[in-house]
Design an enzyme around this catalytic site. Structure first.
Site, PDB file in Angstrom:
ATOM      1  N   GLU D  67       0.813  -1.220   0.000  1.00 26.60           N
ATOM      2  CA  GLU D  67       0.000   0.000   0.000  1.00 26.60           C
ATOM      3  C   GLU D  67       0.844   1.267   0.000  1.00 26.60           C
ATOM      4  O   GLU D  67       0.499   2.265  -0.642  1.00 26.60           O
ATOM      5  CB  GLU D  67      -0.945   0.005   1.206  1.00 26.60           C
ATOM      6  CG  GLU D  67      -2.090  -0.995   1.114  1.00 26.60           C
ATOM      7  CD  GLU D  67      -1.723  -2.396   1.571  1.00 26.60           C
ATOM      8  OE1 GLU D  67      -0.537  -2.630   1.912  1.00 26.60           O
ATOM      9  OE2 GLU D  67      -2.614  -3.273   1.596  1.00 26.60           O
ATOM     10  N   HIS D 136     -10.858  -5.362  10.520  1.00 31.10           N
ATOM     11  CA  HIS D 136     -11.572  -5.300   9.239  1.00 31.10           C
ATOM     12  C   HIS D 136     -12.953  -4.665   9.358  1.00 31.10           C
ATOM     13  O   HIS D 136     -13.813  -4.925   8.507  1.00 31.10           O
ATOM     14  CB  HIS D 136     -11.731  -6.705   8.647  1.00 31.10           C
ATOM     15  CG  HIS D 136     -10.466  -7.328   8.171  1.00 31.10           C
ATOM     16  ND1 HIS D 136      -9.563  -7.911   9.007  1.00 31.10           N
ATOM     17  CD2 HIS D 136      -9.944  -7.469   6.924  1.00 31.10           C
ATOM     18  CE1 HIS D 136      -8.545  -8.389   8.308  1.00 31.10           C
ATOM     19  NE2 HIS D 136      -8.751  -8.135   7.040  1.00 31.10           N
TER      20      HIS D 136
HETATM   21  C1  LIG Z   1      -1.870  -4.645   4.830  1.00 29.47           C
HETATM   22  C2  LIG Z   1      -2.940  -5.478   4.242  1.00 29.47           C
HETATM   23  N1  LIG Z   1      -3.250  -5.311   2.940  1.00 29.47           N
HETATM   24  C3  LIG Z   1      -4.220  -6.025   2.364  1.00 29.47           C
HETATM   25  C4  LIG Z   1      -4.910  -6.977   3.068  1.00 29.47           C
HETATM   26  C5  LIG Z   1      -6.034  -7.764   2.411  1.00 29.47           C
HETATM   27  N2  LIG Z   1      -5.637  -9.148   2.164  1.00 29.47           N
HETATM   28  C6  LIG Z   1      -5.942 -10.114   3.031  1.00 29.47           C
HETATM   29  S1  LIG Z   1      -5.322 -11.601   2.568  1.00 29.47           S
HETATM   30  C7  LIG Z   1      -4.645 -10.915   1.172  1.00 29.47           C
HETATM   31  C8  LIG Z   1      -3.873 -11.768   0.231  1.00 29.47           C
HETATM   32  C9  LIG Z   1      -2.716 -12.370   0.906  1.00 29.47           C
HETATM   33  O1  LIG Z   1      -1.991 -13.147   0.031  1.00 29.47           O
HETATM   34  P1  LIG Z   1      -0.857 -14.086   0.572  1.00 29.47           P
HETATM   35  O2  LIG Z   1       0.077 -13.309   1.432  1.00 29.47           O
HETATM   36  O3  LIG Z   1      -0.256 -14.785  -0.577  1.00 29.47           O
HETATM   37  O4  LIG Z   1      -1.602 -15.095   1.559  1.00 29.47           O
HETATM   38  P2  LIG Z   1      -2.732 -16.155   1.179  1.00 29.47           P
HETATM   39  O5  LIG Z   1      -4.042 -15.454   1.300  1.00 29.47           O
HETATM   40  O6  LIG Z   1      -2.453 -16.649  -0.170  1.00 29.47           O
HETATM   41  O7  LIG Z   1      -2.603 -17.190   2.234  1.00 29.47           O
HETATM   42  C10 LIG Z   1      -4.911  -9.559   1.095  1.00 29.47           C
HETATM   43  C11 LIG Z   1      -4.459  -8.679   0.013  1.00 29.47           C
HETATM   44  C12 LIG Z   1      -4.565  -7.123   4.439  1.00 29.47           C
HETATM   45  N3  LIG Z   1      -5.196  -7.984   5.224  1.00 29.47           N
HETATM   46  N4  LIG Z   1      -3.581  -6.380   4.987  1.00 29.47           N
END
Ligand SMILES: Cc1ncc(C[n+]2csc(CCOP(=O)(O)OP(=O)(O)O)c2C)c(N)n1
Ligand SMILES: Cc1ncc(C[n+]2csc(CCOP(=O)(O)OP(=O)(O)O)c2C)c(N)n1
Ligand SMILES: [Mg+2]
Ligand SMILES: [Mg+2]
Lengths: 329, 339, 329, 339
Positions: D67, D136
């Site tokens: 971000e 959230h």
């Molecule tokens: C700082 C932040 N940005 C965005 C999110 C929203 N978000 C939650 S899970 C996710 C994807 C995460 O991907 P990854 O790290 O590959 O983990 P996975 O869900 O595949 O286990 C996002 C963008 C968040 N929780 N925190």
């Protein structure tokens, strides 16, 4: 490093426990959410991130840990929690938002804390990296044993918090291991679209630490590399970065239509489901018999059933509990 | 105590903070300090001076410029039984690490239903007045106090500075300790003489969550925090010459907020002026006014007033910055304009 | 790449201009601040970060730029601003907090913006990395020429913003060059105490981009490597990371007692002052004569004097200007 | 327009936002969108649905989970002549990137004395009610509105959502556009029917900085924003049955804040209740009360009240969360308790 028979069966059991746990959570999650899917409804409201398919990562790493060691997990924490040995009943109750849950329902599925086994997680991407370093620092300063594991997703690696923590771990030579679960997707965004390198193990060199990539979601390979890394950390030899190819068999969260996945991807993943694969290998290696494994599966199932029953039957906390535990008692 | 000895203990806030930390580190192995330039340099604002020599690099730990990492590491260490004191050099930098502060440090106790405590102190400098411009002069009191799960304190003098720091380190909850640069007693930032007061040598605590009536009066209640308290006291002096008796309240703590002391004072004086160096809108000044009026509006004889920082970034040029800052004359003018 | 004669003399001139500018700023800064040093006093209040000794970085890089190219600089921006060609008068006036300064005195020395030459800086560590990527993206999307340079200190590299921007630059193949000025110190903290690797060029691999380390504060070597990197960026071949060994001849800011420096460090640095070194080399290479260089120095001095006089003589903005320019006009 | 056509244009806020962006992208080459999952997925909250197909990956740009990088990149692009729309998926995540927002995006215009403009929109989701727990579900209105240099708006219905988004994209200043998940019209988050209103097809603007009297009344002024407006309207219905005439104000914009509309309403009704889903202390509710009382306290017949989120992290369990959230009954009770 190779797992002993006990370790092998422990890994299998934890994988199965996690899978059974999530299968039933998945079913219950949909209660009250049909025909109209509204997250707010049913016995389990809110977002639900399943880890089906990613169990090898959790067990291959946690096989080397004891209760004193520290784990910081992510928004997708169940498999890691189970492998770390959190109290299954209290975790289930927490997910149901009950008084008997770890936090009495204040935290929920993304905020599972079991202080008895030093397990924590969080809903913010890469937020666990710093606390893992801090726990490792605490052990280092106090001369107490224990390592810290920071689990994160392959999408999380592009967050600043990861970089800062990696450098801190490197410069202070902390007993911490960063474990990246590369399930190829960050919600709907592919690794290729989000990450400037194909594999994050190359990023370890940026912090003067060893880096490994493990292919094929293989619990044995994970056990091996993680074991070496955790031993290095315990021996005061500093941090390690490990990235592990794994599979997200479900959507990002329940309700995800997964329209972003290429045709056929899911089918291919299910064919490589790590649980039947491990079962076959155990048998092939002559480590246990079908009967042994069936017994393990039954045991896992009954533990899960017990936990879910406990959660179902527990009371909700009184509404006014919302206003307590803001500060230390 | 002879005058001489008393004067020796007339401490700056910087020294009072350092002494408090020193004593607590002597008494409690679990306390340690992390931050940028808190080691050899002794803190850019002097509040860890001398500590490196006594405690060494392990417990007085210079960090990389990685606020998210070391603040969240402090959370992890606190949860693991340590009692870290961390420094965010300027409050203005909170934007690079606020997640670690408000979403992690402040919430893990709640998320764990009290299963996990986060006993740590986040100390950070605030305030302007010396032309350090818009990214190095903010107070941001409201930004911290608005969000649940962290206590927020700010001393106006060395006595409180020492006692609050000790209380903060002994608190099992996270405490944000905001110290105003203009009160710090560093010569190079100017020096508010009123902040340097007699400071007992032995360790003591000043209660977190308790405001102080620092001057009694009957005609108007002036409410301030940190530098604001000194502006209020100076305004009270001017008003006294005009025959107006002002009561001055030092909030000391924003979270918990001692609403009762403010309400009681206004019940007596019937008039309220809130002084705040933080931005005016959606902050401390509005909260204090709302606190009083929602409790019992009839206690106010006239509309309350605020003397706060206008809703603009902090300008560099001295004349413009001084134009924006609260000062005693603005407080007096606010009183004068009350009907 | 080797500089032409014009480029060489341009670099020398800019280095001298920057040095003269800061020498006089240093003197004026102390006006009103003796005997008691209080930052708030004198014609130039606030913090003052001098770049004496770091001029080679600025000129070696900016020799390849034109007004259209974008530079984001740091809290220590004067040398870069001058090499990028900002209006010296308006910059001086800004530092004096005058109405005729770039922002009319709202910004000050850490917030120099010259939109005519696309120059910006900021007081927050690594804050310029993202905007440089954004400007590069803007050019890429519009098919307009231009590259962006993000300058930062070796201490800034451990900030999350750097990592995130590096990855973004890599994954989007942006025309941006990250230039790290390694002056060995972040205020009082040494590179060794803050950074897990000895040289940050190794971090380039973490983002799939080329990385270079340039020793010895050498304007010619900087010109060479930066020139190649900027050409690659202009040709659509993506980002580069360059770290440059340079010297901070002054304290972190004025008033810094520098007690953290090892004995003798400053003397050694002054012996390697890059300006006399470059002068010797120009003469040795036969590129110009002593007289030529004296003329350049005189010209630099007179430009600086003019700018300072302009700043001194300009009016302060009215107090109420503090309340304007919060939003776009 | 036949009823049929009218109903076809009864849009969700998600669709209204997407249509506004689509039209502006058609009209202005400089507009583009960046954020997590705004491409193939169409935004987790549906507000960029369909845009990838029409505009392609260059202008509808999924980002890494970075971000700070992409928001500050938007600043750089905006300063270079583009007009980016960026999404911060949940307002709760502001802590990982607030420096890029409040210290960079919001201040560069000031720091450059207007030499540089930063025309960009930061859209972000807010609010709870569906058990997404403490990281959230936050609103954080006050956290954004407190800090100078950015406009802050939040629509309560699809008509305003479209017009505000268009106005935001055309504004030469940075605009933070906060949309409440519970109003978004995504089935999986529940649906506030009142937010779905007729939405003209052609492009139009809703003025930023202007509040709306959405229901006229004479006995009490209810002030809300986003979801709060619907709570106020429902409370007004209940109160009407009790013979009480409530006026409801939709603030629409927190920065600039239309203080006059609130003041005029209270001058008429003499009673004020502020409804806010953000944390109560040091936020929006205090500011509105201070605005009214500092202007002319005599216009209030009785103490103002607030129905805001208590100063606790947002709990996960449905019963606890609902206990904390503002709702129509709490507003009615607040009125009833007024003397
Ligand atoms: C700082 C932040 N940005 C965005 C999110 C929203 N978000 C939650 S899970 C996710 C994807 C995460 O991907 P990854 O790290 O590959 O983990 P996975 O869900 O595949 O286990 C996002 C963008 C968040 N929780 N925190
Ligand atoms: C986010 C942030 N943290 C801390 C600071 C305070 N600070 C200003 S300059 C500086 C040192 C920077 O070191 P380096 O990046 O090496 O640049 P140099 O000063 O050597 O040019 C620090 C810590 C800041 N401005 N921003
Ligand atoms: Mg992933
Ligand atoms: Mg440096």
């Amino acid at each position: 490093m190779e797992p002993t028979k006990d370790q092998t069966l422990w890994m299998y059991q934890k994988m199965v426990t996690s899978r059974r746990f999530e299968e039933i959570i998945e079913k219950i999650y949909l209660e009250g959410k049909t025909p109209a899917f509204n997250m707010a409804n049913g016995p389990i409201p809110g977002e639900m991130h399943l880890s089906n398919g990613q169990e090898p990562v959790a067990v291959g790493v946690c096989a080397h840990l004891n209760a004193d060691d520290v784990v910081t997990a992510t928004h997708r924490p169940h498999h890691q929690a189970i492998a770390k040995g959190v109290d299954l009943k209290k975790m289930a109750a927490e997910i149901f938002g009950k008084k008997t849950g770890f936090s009495g329902g204040r935290g929920g599925h993304m905020h599972i804390f079991d202080p008895d086994v030093n397990f924590a997680c969080s809903g913010i991407i890469a937020q666990g990296c710093g606390p893992a370093c801090g726990a490792a620092l605490s052990r280092q300063m106090q001369g107490k044993p224990g390592v810290a594991i920071s689990f994160l997703g392959e999408g999380a690696v592009n967050q600043g918090a990861f970089h800062e923590a990696m450098n801190l771990a490197g410069v202070w030579n902390l007993p911490v291991v960063f474990v990246i679960e590369d399930n190829a997707w960050g919600i709907s965004v592919s690794k290729e679209d989000s990450t400037a390198v194909a594999r994050n193990d190359v990023r370890a060199a940026a912090y003067g630490m060893p880096g490994f990539y493990i292919e094929n979601n293989d619990p044995y390979a994970i056990f091996d590399i993680a074991g070496e890394a955790i031993k290095r950390a315990r021996d005061g030899k500093g941090p390690t970065l490990i990235e592990i190819e794994t599979y997200r068999l479900a959507g990002h969260f329940m309700g995800d239509a997964e329209g972003y996945r290429p045709e056929g991807e899911k089918d291919a993943l299910f064919k490589k489901d790590p649980i039947p694969r491990m079962r076959s290998r155990i048998i092939a290696d002559g480590v246990a018999t079908d009967e042994d494994l069936d017994a393990i599966e039954r045991k896992a199932q009954s533990q899960v059933d017990e936990a879910i029953a406990f959660a179902r039957e527990s009371d909700l906390a009184p509404d006014t509990d919302a206003l307590t535990s803001v500060f230390a008692a | 105590m002879s005058d001489n000895i008393a004067n020796e203990r007339k401490f700056t806030i910087a020294r009072a903070m350092a002494e408090s930390i020193q004593q607590e580190m002597q008494a409690d192995e679990r306390v340690f300090v992390m931050g940028e330039d808190i080691g050899a340099l002794g803190g850019v604002f002097g509040n860890t001076r001398g500590l490196l020599d006594e405690f060494g690099k392990t417990r007085i730990r210079d960090t990389p410029i990685s606020e998210t990492a070391f603040i969240s590491a402090a959370v992890g260490a606190a949860q693991d039984g340590m009692r870290p004191v961390v420094e965010l050099m300027f409050a203005d930098f909170f934007g690079v690490c606020f997640d670690a502060i408000y979403n992690l440090m402040a919430k893990n106790t709640y998320f764990s239903g009290g299963g996990v405590n986060v006993p740590m102190v986040l100390m950070t400098s605030t305030g302007g007045g010396y032309s350090d411009a818009g990214q190095h002069s903010q107070c941001l009191y409201g930004s911290f106090a608005h969000l649940p799960g962290m206590k927020v304190v700010s001393p106006s003098n060395a006595y409180d500075a020492k006692g609050l720091m000790t209380a903060a380190m002994r608190d099992d909850s996270p405490v944000v300790y905001m110290y105003h640069k203009g009160l710090q007693g560093m010569g190079w930032l100017g020096t508010e003489a009123g902040a340097q007061v007699n400071t007992p040598e032995e360790s003591y605590q000043v209660e977190i969550g308790k405001a102080k009536v620092v001057r009694e009066g009957t005609d108007v209640t002036l409410v301030g925090l940190a530098m604001g308290v000194h502006n209020c006291l100076k305004a009270a002096d001017i008003l006294a010459k005009q025959g107006v008796s002002a009561e001055v309240i030092d909030l000391v703590s924003l979270v918990p907020l001692d609403r009762e002391t403010v309400i009681n004072s206004v019940a007596k004086t019937g008039r309220l002026i809130v002084v705040d160096e933080d931005y005016q809108s959606y902050g401390v000044s509005g909260e204090i006014i709302a606190t009083v009026t929602e409790h019992d509006i009839s206690k106010l004889k006239t509309s309350p007033k605020r003397v706060a920082y206008p809703d603009v970034p902090i300008p560099y040029a001295r004349n413009m910055e001084q134009f924006c800052l609260p000062n005693p004359n603005k407080i007096v003018a606010a009183y004068t304009s009350m009907n």
